[in-house]
Motif scaffolding. Structure first.
Motif: not given
Length: 387
Positions: A327, A330, A346, A349-350, A352-355, A357, A359
């Motif tokens: 966070r 981000q 971990r 993965t966290a 990669e959830r950001e719009s 991002s 990867s």
């Protein structure tokens, strides 16, 4: 913001062209080339600091850093039908680094020196440097062109003028030439590169500078070794975003808050934790807690860089801290372009959830680093300047 990063013939990076976004995550198995990518980017940053050739020398020079495989792979080699073997060299020996954005692009080509009796005959020499406008190098977009010792500048009428003073073969034009009127693009690119920041494996041992009281002055930018941690945190408290700082600490350590003790001008980090009667000093903090505070100071800087690069920031952190770190990263990506090299699932993965991002997973094929699942359509357009 950078849109493309290109590195060729550096260690396992035979030719790697990466698309970049606001938040970039580089991951992959051990030995896939993540560290080489990080080191290659740091090497590129040294062009604006005057330390490119010395940095290469510390790595063993070109013989130790050049791609060690064949210049080209045949189809039979790629299919496993023929062993990997040397091929007839068609191109000159080179190590090339470059990047591009919407405004400007830059590339540098290093090679071997001509036969010389100099004691510095092992130093690589700069064969070509270019700055161009836009994301792709085209003859019409070329603005500054250095070939050997000579620099040419594009004038207002579209013609070329030559800089009368030659540049030494071991010096980048980025540090040896400065003309705000004749070459404002060079100054813009140089200052952009100089603003890049790299944080890699902060010290957290018992004698780590961040644990000890240090003379405190305004510190909007945390040093690479984190020695000025206390001053950096206090600077955030006074001229940065205090709410974000408190939120980052509460997110990772509920009920805790940090302070800065000042004894005759020497600053020391303190941490108040729920249930304790006195604050803990820097020397008493765990390795993971200290590292998290260092990352907080780096990511919440009141003076955001153009590019912020973190290499394995998860080191020494408990897995439960990784969502809070994600966070924090981000939020930092809203102020700076961020590139994170990590193999912590971990954390990856966290992020990669950001719009916003991007990867990138690396792997090796016949010793060369490549992007997993990429094809020609995924690779941004890129062209190296010819010698």
């Amino acid at each position: 913001m950078l849109t493309t990063l290109a590195i060729a013939n550096y260690r396992s990076l035979r030719e790697l062209i990466l698309p970049l976004g606001a938040l970039n995550i580089i991951t992959g198995a051990n030995g896939s080339g993540k560290s080489n990518l990080y080191r290659g980017l740091r090497l590129l940053a040294m062009t604006a600091q005057g330390g490119l050739v010395p940095s290469l020398a510390r790595e063993g020079g070109l013989p130790s850093t050049l791609w060690a495989g064949p210049e080209r792979f045949s189809r039979a080699m790629l299919a496993g039908e023929q062993p990997v073997q040397s091929t007839v060299r068609k191109d000159p020996v080179n190590l090339r680094l470059g990047f591009a954005g919407e405004a400007f692009g830059y590339a540098i080509d290093l090679g071997l020196p001509l036969l010389s009796r100099s004691q510095f005959s092992q130093d690589p020499v700069i064969k070509r440097e270019c700055i161009w406008s836009g994301p792709v190098l085209r003859p019409s977009a070329l603005l500054v062109d250095r070939q050997g010792a000579a620099i040419r500048l594009r004038d207002e009428c579209g013609g070329w003028s030559t800089v009368p003073q030659p540049v030494a073969s071991f010096d980048s034009m980025m540090t040896e030439f400065s003309d705000p009127k004749g070459a404002p693009e060079m100054i813009a690119v140089r200052e952009q590169i100089r603003s890049w920041r790299f944080y890699d494996h902060f010290r957290t041992d018992e004698q780590a500078p961040a644990r000890l009281p240090q003379i405190g002055t305004h510190t909007p930018v945390l040093s690479n070794d984190g020695a000025d941690l206390a001053a950096a945190l206090q600077t955030i408290r006074e001229i940065g975003d205090l709410v974000e700082l408190d939120t980052a600490i509460e997110d990772a350590f509920p009920g805790a808050r940090i302070g800065v003790a000042n004894v005759e001008g020497r600053f020391e980090v303190t941490m108040h934790q729920h249930g304790l009667l006195r604050p803990l000093k820097g020397a008493e903090l765990s390795d993971g807690t200290l590292r998290y505070l260092l990352l907080v100071a780096a990511l919440l800087t009141p003076r955001p860089p153009a590019l912020l690069v973190l290499n394995e920031p998860e080191t020494s952190l408990h897995p439960d801290l990784l969502p809070a770190l994600a966070r924090l990263i981000q939020r930092a990506s809203k102020r700076s372009q961020v590139l994170v090299v990590s193999h912590a699932t971990r954390l990856v993965t966290a992020l990669e959830r950001e719009s916003d991002s991007c990867s990138i997973v690396l792997e090796k094929e016949l010793g060369a680093t490549r992007i997993v699942g990429s094809d020609e359509m995924d690779i941004p357009p890129w062209k190296w300047p010819a010698r």
